[in-house]
Design an enzyme around this catalytic site. Sequence first.
Site, PDB file in Angstrom:
ATOM      1  N   ASP A   6       0.961  -1.090   0.210  1.00 27.78           N
ATOM      2  CA  ASP A   6      -0.006  -0.045  -0.067  1.00 27.78           C
ATOM      3  C   ASP A   6       0.788   1.208   0.148  1.00 27.78           C
ATOM      4  O   ASP A   6       1.955   1.196   0.238  1.00 27.78           O
ATOM      5  CB  ASP A   6      -1.132   0.166   1.218  1.00 27.78           C
ATOM      6  CG  ASP A   6      -2.161   1.106   0.971  1.00 27.78           C
ATOM      7  OD1 ASP A   6      -2.084   1.833  -0.025  1.00 27.78           O
ATOM      8  OD2 ASP A   6      -3.189   0.917   1.839  1.00 27.78           O
TER       9      ASP A   6
HETATM   10  C1  BGC Z   1      -4.806   3.536   0.024  1.00 30.33           C
HETATM   11  C2  BGC Z   1      -5.022   2.346  -1.218  1.00 30.33           C
HETATM   12  C3  BGC Z   1      -4.784   3.076  -2.479  1.00 30.33           C
HETATM   13  C4  BGC Z   1      -3.399   3.979  -2.597  1.00 30.33           C
HETATM   14  C5  BGC Z   1      -3.032   4.726  -3.652  1.00 30.33           C
HETATM   15  C6  BGC Z   1      -3.627   4.303  -0.242  1.00 30.33           C
HETATM   16  O1  BGC Z   1      -3.771   5.127   1.037  1.00 30.33           O
HETATM   17  O2  BGC Z   1      -4.984   2.745   1.456  1.00 30.33           O
HETATM   18  O3  BGC Z   1      -6.261   1.812  -1.372  1.00 30.33           O
HETATM   19  O4  BGC Z   1      -5.011   2.203  -3.563  1.00 30.33           O
HETATM   20  O5  BGC Z   1      -3.370   4.818  -1.375  1.00 30.33           O
HETATM   21  O6  BGC Z   1      -3.904   5.542  -3.630  1.00 30.33           O
END
Ligand code: BGC
Length: 749
Positions: free
Chosen positions: A229
């Site tokens: 993530d």
């Molecule tokens: C989120 C993800 C997301 C990623 C990119 C993170 O903060 O938890 O779900 O895909 O950011 O934006």
Amino acid sequence: MDIRKWIAEMTLEEKASLCSGRDFWHSQNVDRVGIPSAMMCDGPHGLRKQKGEGDHLGINVSIETVCYPTASALAASFDRDLLRDLGATLGEECQAEDVAMLLGPGLNMKRSPLCGRNFEYFSEDPYLAGELGASYIRGLQGKGVAACVKHFAANNQETRRMSGSSNLDERTLHEIYLPAFEAAVKKGKTRSIMCAYNGINGTFCAEDKMLLTDILREKWGYDGFVVTDWGAVKDRVKGIVAGLDLEMPGGLGVQDGDIVKAVQEGRLEEAKLDQTVERILVFLRDYLDARKPETVADRKEMSEKSGAFAAQCAVLLKNEGVLPIDRTKKIAFIGEFADRPRYQGAGSSHINVPHAISALETASGLDVTYAQGFDVHREERNDALLQEALEAAWAADVAVIFAGLPDAYETEGADRDDMGMPQAQNRLIAEVAKVQKNVAVVLHGGAPMELPWADQVGAILCMYLGGERVGEAAVKLLTGEENPCGKLAETWPLRLEDNPSYLNFPGVDGQVDYREGIYIGYRYYDKKKMETLFPFGHGLSYTEFAYSDLRLDKAAIPDTEALTVTCKVKNVGSMAGKEAVQLYVREENPHAARPVRELKGFEKVSLRPGEEKEVRFVLDKRSFAYYEEKIHDWYVESGAYAVEIGASSRDIRLEGSVQVQGTVEIPMTFTYESAVGDLRKTAKGRVFLEQMTAQSSRASIQEDTEAMGEGSSKMDERMMFEMPLRSIVSFGRMTMDQLDGLLAVLNAE
Ligand code: BGC
């Protein structure tokens, strides 16, 4: 493209650089050897492609595109085909925009109604989430675009989402929090997985070998790559050792140096790094092979699809004859959401929509008056707006109140404080119900709400967060142009305090103990026989369905064999409609702790008035099994299992039974202190037990007229099962030598 050749040609530094992104949304390119970079973008209910400055909180602008219903709405469709269609539509758009990977779907479980991202997740049920997720993935990947299921794993709240630890036992992890991901791997064949920010039992997912290698790759056979993530990496080298491949976002190059140093100092085997690099290269090769930059995405068609999906996802929670509304009636639309619908949540999934269609603008052919009713951005009541709404309601034949959760209630990064709607809205609904007997409430929101006025209104239609055409879909449903067919993918409890995670959500200082264990959602409410506001699987229609002819193709099976179940469903009303037929399995006399029933099959059938169709389900070992920690695997207890067919988890229409013989034995070591009842758990034990009970109770059983009375065989048996084996000697039924002999036989390999 020869991946091995690429690896052989790269320097150590180049290989390390490939393990993190080039910037916020692109993987790294290595021009010297011709390795391209690829773009990944957020989803999952639309394409959030940022051309300018990147961010992962949905703040900076992204391209204008179509917003589809969010996952909580999609799950209510109970419709694999719909999810596949959505995936394929998104895949086309990704191709048109040259996007290699879409970051979704989100497969986390809805442990608490308060999780700020519940709108992005499917269900409280792992089977339902897994089946729908796998269909979405197949649709998307069928267009040559990689899915990236997230957030792996046990990421079920926003409070301390980047640093907290979800603390849970092995069975709960495997039985509740992992199966949707397992389905994404095995059935969906997802090419990518995003590891969660949080830890599990104190180990960050980004560094958890048990999760990223032992379970994911060795148990499930996953051969794709794992991406972090955004910003989840703590120790990059530990991550690689654990099975983490790509770090996102990238661009700083700081961690690349750690990798190079670790290889040079012998702390990281270069072969391990090569494995990581290889997985990333497979993704890049597949992207190049499948690229179709000439694709044109038809925005109009996509938007229409979004509206059609929204109508299939809405759940008619209650209807006492108010809906559908006759088009000739005078209708009062009340509530700001009628004019400005709420159709998505906040955060990284936020889609930039040029215009969302409201119910009000769709109602042009109807005799509609509008009153704002409340100010969605203010908690406090507004008497002038209330008065205006009461007058509109009073003057109409029917009042439709568009209500629900304001934007600020549902966002990535923060959980909800409570399960309530704003008081101004609750008051408005209660007051309108006093002046108008025909009241329908249309709800917008991504998660369950407390509805203190539920008994006072005639109908409740939940649109969830239905995407950019939610207003139009609502009008079609209200007037009967469409027939509601959604079912709840989560229980709506009467009040927050009823939820099983209530005492341990959101934890203390980042430590979240999942003390409710496997009993989440309906698994808990059913076990406790608790009343709910609306049960899991519930959803009404404007027509009626009759269920009949349940057939199980066998009366008894070993757990290695499949069972085919069929039943018939008939539309006995006067309107065409769809029914999500649900199959639950219930072990009749479990020794292990088990939920009352669990969803193990569902099929959505479309029926014209008078039409009947056969619905077919195939149950396998997993349909009857629970996760047994003693063998670290799925296990089926031998015994009778009820197969229930229902219109909801609390509306079981048909029931059959099958005898399932478990074929795996839990290894046991018997001692003097083992309970006599434990003998039932092994084949040798059962043989001995049968002999013993046959001998000892032959006479008494025959004379036992009062089967449940004092001194009855039933009571004797229950008492005996709780006694230690040594008591067989104490009660003179065996000598010590004989017991030792028995133990030797029982414990022999
Ligand atoms: C989120 C993800 C997301 C990623 C990119 C993170 O903060 O938890 O779900 O895909 O950011 O934006």
